[in-house]
Design an enzyme around this catalytic site. Structure first.
Site, PDB file in Angstrom:
ATOM      1  N   GLY A  79     -14.122 -12.823   4.501  1.00  0.00           N
ATOM      2  CA  GLY A  79     -14.175 -11.359   4.459  1.00  0.00           C
ATOM      3  C   GLY A  79     -14.094 -10.800   3.044  1.00  0.00           C
ATOM      4  CG  ASN A  90     -10.680  -1.438   2.435  1.00  0.00           C
ATOM      5  OD1 ASN A  90     -11.543  -0.574   2.469  1.00  0.00           O
ATOM      6  ND2 ASN A  90     -10.078  -1.789   1.316  1.00  0.00           N
ATOM      7  CB  ALA A  93     -18.615 -17.811   2.398  1.00  0.00           C
ATOM      8  CG  ASP A 118     -11.033  -5.064  -0.051  1.00  0.00           C
ATOM      9  OD1 ASP A 118     -10.016  -4.461  -0.436  1.00  0.00           O
ATOM     10  OD2 ASP A 118     -11.108  -5.653   1.048  1.00  0.00           O
ATOM     11  CE  LYS A 170     -16.859 -20.391   8.280  1.00  0.00           C
ATOM     12  NZ  LYS A 170     -15.420 -20.328   8.119  1.00  0.00           N
ATOM     13  CB  SER A 175      -0.967   0.003   1.188  1.00  0.00           C
ATOM     14  OG  SER A 175      -1.947  -0.975   0.975  1.00  0.00           O
ATOM     15  CB  THR A 204      -4.404  -5.083   5.621  1.00  0.00           C
ATOM     16  OG1 THR A 204      -4.430  -6.307   4.903  1.00  0.00           O
ATOM     17  CG2 THR A 204      -3.095  -4.978   6.393  1.00  0.00           C
ATOM     18  CE  LYS A 216      -9.078  -5.976   4.492  1.00  0.00           C
ATOM     19  NZ  LYS A 216      -9.266  -6.531   3.129  1.00  0.00           N
ATOM     20  CE1 TYR A 258      -2.772  -8.714  -3.352  1.00  0.00           C
ATOM     21  CE2 TYR A 258      -0.379  -8.552  -3.505  1.00  0.00           C
ATOM     22  CZ  TYR A 258      -1.559  -8.330  -2.818  1.00  0.00           C
ATOM     23  OH  TYR A 258      -1.511  -7.735  -1.584  1.00  0.00           O
TER      24      TYR A 258
END
Ligand code: NDP
Length: 272
Positions: free
Chosen positions: A130, A87, A128, A102, A155, A17, A62, A66, A220
């Site tokens: 966050g 977030n 399912a 997000d 969930k 970030s 993060t 959250k 990623y």
């Protein structure tokens, strides 16, 4: 004048970030000091109050904070309420405003960067947790018809129930086990599980990919088994780097009222 922002997490050293926000600020001509803050696991609120007292304008949040951030806010955006997680914190006159960027990040990456419209498309959301909660509302608003599949079915059912109750959308969210998905094909498959962290693969199969399907992994930084499988099934494949940069861009907009150019930043990170 220097403006101060931060990202709070535990751990935090890996966070990209600061690099993303620094690049946005440089382009926008904003004098930004954006730092990583490691909060003790039992010290999230104290960390936030400390930043507020030191004149910070806000902070990204993060893992694993959250949900705590959601509980701490005085005012929540529609997106934060839907996601039940925050977030992005903005500090104003002693108040804490909470948002969740997000979902917008994923939506912008899919529709604008990858050029895939979601209107009327069938979307399989795997997971399912966050991250999944964070993206459902923007996907529904974009016209997607969502099936959520999760290893632990209840969930997925809870997620579907939450959004179907509050919705007002024509499309309902369907909950499913992976086994029930056999023979069903989807236009877009989003991997919102953390399976990739342990080199595991949610149990999908070739029939789940419609012709020209988009397979989107929120992870990623590495080619996951999901991405490899999707590629072998002929799908178009994307990782979560674009989502990461786009969620940061949305936070940047909330804080500085400037829309940064994201494509150069995505390209730079991909090349590094
Ligand atoms: P959570 O821990 O909240 O949820 C994890 C989910 O993954 C649960 O649904 C869990 O199922 C499922 N899962 C875990 N292992 C497996 C497996 N082997 N097979 C099938 N399902 C599995 O995590 P988050 O929702 O916070 O994050 C999920 C992913 O999204 C992470 O990889 C994270 O890095 C990524 N992410 C990326 C972002 C970006 O900007 N690109 C932003 C936010 C998240 P069960 O309920 O059965 O345990």
């Amino acid at each position: 004048m220097t403006v101060n922002y931060a990202v709070i997490g535990h751990p935090i050293a890996h966070s990209k970030s600061p690099l993303i926000h620094d690049a946005f600020a440089k382009e926008a001509g904003i004098d930004l000091d954006y730092t990583r803050v490691l909060a003790p696991l039992d010290g999230f609120e104290a960390t936030v109050r400390d930043l507020m007292s030191r004149g910070f304008g806000g902070a990204n949040v993060t893992v694993p904070f959250k949900f705590e951030a959601f509980a701490l806010c005085n005012v929540l955006s529609e997106q934060a309420i839907a996601a039940k997680a925050v977030n992005t914190l903005t500090f104003k006159q002693g108040q804490i405003f909470g948002d969740n960027t997000d979902g917008v990040g994923l939506l912008t990456d899919i529709t604008q960067n990858l050029g895939v419209s979601l209107e009327g498309k069938s979307v399989l959301l795997m997971g399912a947790g966050g991250a999944a909660y964070g993206v459902v509302l923007p996907l529904l608003k974009a016209g997607a018809v969502i099936t959520v599949a999760n290893r632990t079915l209840n969930k997925a059912e809870e997620l579907a129930h939450t959004f179907n109750q509050s919705a007002g959308f024509f499309a309902k969210v369907h909950a499913s086990t992976y086994e029930e998905l056999r023979q069903q094909a989807f236009d877009v498959i989003v991997n919102a599980t953390s399976a990739g962290l342990s080199d595991a693969l949610p149990p999908i199969n070739q029939e789940n990919f419609a012709k020209d399907a988009l397979a989107y992994d929120m992870m990623y930084g590495k080619e996951t088994l999901f991405m490899q499988t999707a590629r072998a099934c002929g799908a178009h494949v994307a990782d979560g780097l674009g989502m990461l940069v786009e969620q940061a861009a949305e936070a940047f907009w909330l804080w500085h009222h400037v829309r940064p150019k994201t494509n150069p930043v995505i390209r730079t990170f991909r090349a590094s």
